[in-house]
Design a protein around this motif. Structure first.
Motif, mmCIF file in Angstrom:
data_model
loop_
_atom_site.group_PDB
_atom_site.id
_atom_site.type_symbol
_atom_site.label_atom_id
_atom_site.label_comp_id
_atom_site.label_asym_id
_atom_site.label_seq_id
_atom_site.Cartn_x
_atom_site.Cartn_y
_atom_site.Cartn_z
ATOM 1 N N VAL A 130 -27.002 26.226 -5.192
ATOM 2 C CA VAL A 130 -27.315 25.062 -4.802
ATOM 3 C C VAL A 130 -28.084 24.033 -5.066
ATOM 4 N N VAL A 131 -28.262 22.642 -4.157
ATOM 5 C CA VAL A 131 -28.520 21.387 -5.143
ATOM 6 C C VAL A 131 -30.003 21.624 -4.470
ATOM 7 N N ILE A 132 -30.303 20.443 -5.963
ATOM 8 C CA ILE A 132 -31.920 20.443 -5.725
ATOM 9 C C ILE A 132 -31.599 18.886 -6.449
ATOM 10 N N GLY A 133 -32.420 17.931 -5.696
ATOM 11 C CA GLY A 133 -32.847 16.243 -6.211
ATOM 12 C C GLY A 133 -33.883 15.835 -6.507
ATOM 13 N N TYR A 134 -34.363 14.950 -7.163
ATOM 14 C CA TYR A 134 -35.829 14.380 -7.051
ATOM 15 C C TYR A 134 -36.208 12.508 -6.729
ATOM 16 N N CYS A 135 -36.546 12.930 -5.826
ATOM 17 C CA CYS A 135 -37.082 11.622 -5.124
ATOM 18 C C CYS A 135 -35.400 10.623 -4.265
ATOM 19 N N PHE A 136 -34.502 9.689 -4.889
ATOM 20 C CA PHE A 136 -33.729 9.289 -4.480
ATOM 21 C C PHE A 136 -32.950 10.534 -4.350
ATOM 22 N N GLY A 137 -32.671 11.681 -5.223
ATOM 23 C CA GLY A 137 -31.816 12.878 -5.343
ATOM 24 C C GLY A 137 -32.309 13.621 -3.827
ATOM 25 N N GLY A 138 -33.231 13.869 -4.188
ATOM 26 C CA GLY A 138 -34.116 14.792 -2.607
ATOM 27 C C GLY A 138 -33.492 14.145 -1.135
ATOM 28 N N THR A 139 -33.048 12.318 -1.200
ATOM 29 C CA THR A 139 -32.334 12.323 -0.128
ATOM 30 C C THR A 139 -31.097 13.095 -0.255
ATOM 31 N N GLY A 140 -31.134 12.762 -0.963
ATOM 32 C CA GLY A 140 -29.068 13.022 -1.566
ATOM 33 C C GLY A 140 -29.174 14.903 -1.189
ATOM 34 N N LEU A 142 -30.728 16.431 0.870
ATOM 35 C CA LEU A 142 -31.050 16.632 1.903
ATOM 36 C C LEU A 142 -29.724 16.513 3.002
ATOM 37 N N GLU A 143 -29.060 15.280 2.663
ATOM 38 C CA GLU A 143 -27.812 14.605 3.232
ATOM 39 C C GLU A 143 -27.652 15.375 3.080
ATOM 40 N N THR A 144 -26.895 16.651 2.178
ATOM 41 C CA THR A 144 -25.468 18.378 1.940
ATOM 42 C C THR A 144 -25.938 19.031 3.182
ATOM 43 N N ALA A 145 -27.427 19.172 3.084
ATOM 44 C CA ALA A 145 -28.175 20.256 4.161
ATOM 45 C C ALA A 145 -27.126 19.680 5.817
ATOM 46 N N GLU A 147 -24.705 17.207 6.454
ATOM 47 C CA GLU A 147 -23.810 17.765 6.544
ATOM 48 C C GLU A 147 -23.075 19.033 6.390
ATOM 49 N N ASN A 148 -24.116 20.035 6.131
ATOM 50 C CA ASN A 148 -24.021 21.502 6.292
ATOM 51 C C ASN A 148 -21.989 21.707 5.096
ATOM 52 N N PHE A 149 -22.971 20.930 3.907
ATOM 53 C CA PHE A 149 -22.212 21.061 2.901
ATOM 54 C C PHE A 149 -21.877 23.067 2.084
ATOM 55 N N PRO A 150 -20.907 22.923 2.082
ATOM 56 C CA PRO A 150 -21.391 24.877 1.493
ATOM 57 C C PRO A 150 -21.487 25.511 0.729
ATOM 58 N N VAL A 151 -23.469 25.190 0.666
ATOM 59 C CA VAL A 151 -24.152 25.708 -0.447
ATOM 60 C C VAL A 151 -25.226 26.619 0.474
ATOM 61 N N LYS A 152 -26.003 27.116 -0.263
ATOM 62 C CA LYS A 152 -27.467 28.534 0.041
ATOM 63 C C LYS A 152 -28.237 27.865 0.507
ATOM 64 N N GLY A 153 -28.261 26.219 0.284
ATOM 65 C CA GLY A 153 -29.635 26.189 -0.278
ATOM 66 C C GLY A 153 -29.765 24.444 -0.368
ATOM 67 N N ILE A 154 -30.713 23.962 0.256
ATOM 68 C CA ILE A 154 -31.604 22.931 -0.457
ATOM 69 C C ILE A 154 -32.633 22.626 -1.197
ATOM 70 N N VAL A 155 -33.031 21.862 -2.541
ATOM 71 C CA VAL A 155 -34.664 21.691 -2.474
ATOM 72 C C VAL A 155 -34.510 20.260 -2.702
ATOM 73 N N SER A 156 -35.232 19.586 -2.088
ATOM 74 C CA SER A 156 -35.978 18.047 -2.076
ATOM 75 C C SER A 156 -37.542 17.956 -3.074
ATOM 76 N N PHE A 157 -37.606 17.249 -4.495
ATOM 77 C CA PHE A 157 -38.515 17.161 -4.868
ATOM 78 C C PHE A 157 -39.093 15.769 -4.350
ATOM 79 N N VAL A 176 -33.818 25.092 3.686
ATOM 80 C CA VAL A 176 -33.713 23.365 3.380
ATOM 81 C C VAL A 176 -35.576 23.830 2.552
ATOM 82 N N LEU A 177 -35.951 23.719 1.919
ATOM 83 C CA LEU A 177 -37.178 23.575 0.793
ATOM 84 C C LEU A 177 -37.237 22.563 0.785
ATOM 85 N N VAL A 178 -38.787 21.436 1.088
ATOM 86 C CA VAL A 178 -38.872 20.173 0.872
ATOM 87 C C VAL A 178 -40.064 20.235 0.059
ATOM 88 N N LEU A 179 -40.433 20.050 -1.273
ATOM 89 C CA LEU A 179 -41.471 20.104 -1.947
ATOM 90 C C LEU A 179 -42.052 18.474 -2.299
#
Length: 255
Positions: A130-140, A142-145, A147-157, A176-179
């Motif tokens: 799972v990829v999680i990101g904060y602010c600028f990292g949250g943008t990243g 979402l980009e993994t989602a 581009e369908n990176f081989p991940v189970k999910g992403i979380v954007s804070f 996708v989970l957006v907080l």
């Protein structure tokens, strides 16, 4: 006065914080410096969490998050997006550097991909990421989602939601989970509505949770508590968003 529980948790995190292992890796000739941490109580979950920091790069907050995830049994890796010699020194330079990767999105995606490889090398199961990101990292994240990176999910804070409208919207496979702070001034209503439309068009399995009285950077204790500045810490939103992320991890990483 701190409670015994607060002091105990602080001690646990500080001890684990010391278990963060510096990891040097490469993007061509550019040296990158990330951090890896193994599960504190043995390899119990095998799952891995890739952490994408906010626009100042790897900071105390991202290290605390990695330490807490380690305590929960996860492998964690903090990505270095900028690379040695290119780290921001202030808000102005951070805006310029983050802006570059937002405009040159394939380069951002490449840095994320390389960090993900390091997470797997550290012992995480490549099929349970799972990829999680904060602010600028949250943008990243979402980009993994996108581009369908081989991940189970992403979380954007409190991440950036906008995208180049000329880009094709493809089906999104990771969950996708957006907080999001309900009063975040950096995500105007048109951007939010466009994001909703994008998720529907992509037929994504997505959730977006809003936190009252929260602005940008609501998980960052170092952001202060003045909402009028547009970025401020909100303890309740921080705690709630963490619990929502844990619920999400339990769902997407279930065996």
């Amino acid at each position: 006065m701190k409670t015994f529980l607060t002091m105990a948790l602080t001690l646990i995190v500080s001890i684990t914080y010391g278990q963060l292992k510096p990891v040097s890796y490469q993007d061509g000739s550019q040296k990158l410096n990330g951090f890896s941490i193994a599960p504190a109580k043995g390899d119990t979950k095998k799952a891995g969490i890739l952490i994408l920091p906010a626009w100042m790069g790897i900071d105390k907050h991202s290290k605390r998050v990695a330490a807490e995830l380690s305590q929960l049994g996860y492998h964690a890796f903090i990505a270095d997006i900028y690379g040695e010699g290119n780290y921001p020194t202030d808000v102005k330079s951070a805006g310029i550097k983050a802006g570059y990767y937002k405009k040159n999105i394939t380069e951002y995606q490449q840095r994320i991909k390389l960090a993900m490889q390091e997470l797997v090398k550290s012992g995480a199961d490549a099929s349970r990421i799972v990829v999680i990101g904060y602010c600028f990292g949250g943008t990243g994240a979402l980009e993994t989602a996108r581009e369908n990176f081989p991940v189970k999910g992403i979380v954007s804070f409190h991440g950036g939601l906008d995208r180049d409208s000329t880009r094709t919207i493809n089906p999104i496979m990771p969950k996708v989970l957006v907080l999001h702070g309900a009063d975040d001034p950096y995500a105007p209503v048109p951007v939010i509505l466009a994001f909703h439309k994008e998720m529907r068009t992509a037929k994504a399995d997505w959730q977006m949770i809003y936190y009252a009285n929260a602005v940008h950077s609501f998980t960052e204790a170092e952001a202060g508590n003045d909402n009028s500045k547009g970025a401020a810490y909100n303890e309740l939103a921080d705690k709630r968003s963490w619990k929502h992320m844990l619920m999400f991890l339990d769902e997407v990483l279930a065996r």
